[in-house]
Design an enzyme around this catalytic site. Structure first.
Site: not given
Length: 404
Positions: A76, A205, A328
């Site tokens: 992000t 991740h 998300c």
């Protein structure tokens, strides 16, 4: 077999035990805990050496120069740094950006922010299989276009965009090309010597590394300039200030090293599992696979079960950890904007489930999942009047619904 079965690898992966073991050595007094920016003593030097090694391991997966890797807090932040950083730096040349409607929110919302600052953004519609048409992209390019941002692999439907062709097109028009590769690194080969990509966002991740660490690849030849978004001590060659978290960086490096080593093995494993799951459900009635099946990573299967509400299916599959849409956006009950962009109607978009598997998923777990899915879908359809109407051959699009 541990319940619930984890089939949400696209949301996050468990850390590989080899990665966790490595990370522990960089935190405590008897480990290498120093600040990599401490130049005056051995604690700092050893930490810096560990960071350099990790930087090389990450660069190796991309066939890049280690100096092209900038550490961030995740994909992000990398998306934000790449898009805002490039758009601001090159704003004298133009204020037009192109992206697609199926990008991750980290790209879409960053572009929305640029629009508030006076930039113009074109959001391309994908084809119904999820792929971006090159001719549409070329038609959208203008003299004042400074940046194109297209993801490599989609997080909801797993389709692989042709970033090689898109890169050629961007380079020929001297437009900077950013790629969000959070879902593709370690799954699909990326070679920056071959690909004409200028900026690549990476996450740890999503490939068995720790959360909270990522990187941005910034090309050196031709050199790409960015305006920093995080100011401070001038770390990471001024691109991104802040003390480097050695243990997380070491974890990311190790995860990328293992990913390069095991890429083919992981790929074949995921492919076998995907085909097994697909074979187990494809004979069910009114089942649609979302996204192109060929140009796609095998780690993802996004399936719509018509006449079943996605939320109720998720609740019925209580022994499966799966998602509808991406992690998300699943906090909002809106239907997936990615599936809507493919042309699915609200009902079908709402009835879709994303299954994603990985390194630690077993065949036994897939077989159990198939059984659970078949039972749950049948049970929910038995309760649905729409299913009865469909079975009676009534075209539901022609029904005049009474409004309360």
């Amino acid at each position: 077999m541990k319940l619930p079965i984890y089939l949400d690898y696209s949301a996050t992966c468990p850390v590989d035990p080899r990665v966790a073991e490595k990370m522990v050595q960089y935190m405590t007094m008897d480990g290498t805990f120093g600040n990599p920016a401490s130049r005056s003593h051995r604690y700092g030097w050893q930490a810096e050496e560990a960071v350099d090694t990790a930087r090389e391991q990450i660069a190796e997966l991309l066939n890049a120069d280690p100096r092209e890797i900038v550490f961030t807090s995740g994909a992000t932040e990398s998306d934000n740094l790449a898009i805002k950083g490039a758009a601001h730096f090159y704003s004298k040349q133009g204020k037009h950006v192109i992206t697609s409607k199926t990008e991750h929110k980290a790209v879409l919302d960053t572009c929305r922010q640029l629009e508030r600052e006076g930039f113009e953004v074109t959001y391309l519609e994908p084809e119904s299989n999820g792929l971006i048409s090159l001719s549409k992209l070329e038609a959208a390019m203008r003299d004042d276009t400074v940046l194109v941002s297209i993801m490599h692999v989609n997080n909801e439907i797993g389709v692989i965009q042709d970033i090689e062709a898109i890169g050629e097109l961007c380079r020929s028009r001297k437009i900077i090309f950013h790629v969000d590769a959070a879902q593709s690194a370690g799954k699909v080969a990326i070679d920056v010597q071959k690909l004409k990509v200028d900026l690549i966002s990476l996450s740890a991740h999503k490939i068995y590394g720790p959360k909270g660490i990522g990187a941005l690849y910034v090309r050196r030849k031709p050199r790409i300039r960015l305006e920093a978004q995080m100011h401070g001590g001038g770390h990471e060659r001024g691109f991104r200030s802040g003390t480097l978290p050695t243990h997380q960086i070491v974890g990311m490096g190790e995860a990328f090293r293992i990913a390069k080593l095991d890429m083919e093995k992981d790929y074949q494993h995921a492919l076998a599992l995907r085909n097994r799951l697909l074979d187990g459900v494809k004979d069910m009635e009114a089942v649609t696979i979302n996204g192109d099946l060929d140009q796609r990573v095998p780690h993802n299967l996004n399936i719509s079960f018509a006449f079943v509400e996605g939320e109720s299916l998720l609740m019925s599959l209580k022994d499966l950890a799966v998602s509808s849409g991406s992690a998300c956006t699943s906090a909002s009950l809106e239907p997936s904007y990615v599936l809507r962009a493919l042309g699915l109607n609200d009902e079908l978009a709402h009835s879709s489930i994303r299954f994603s598997f990985g390194r630690f998923t077993t065949e036994e777990e897939i077989d159990y999942a198939i059984e659970q899915i078949r039972v749950a879908v049948e049970k929910l359809r038995d309760m649905s009047p729409l299913w009865d109407m469909y079975k009676d051959g009534i075209d539901l699009n022609t029904v005049e619904w009474a409004h309360h």
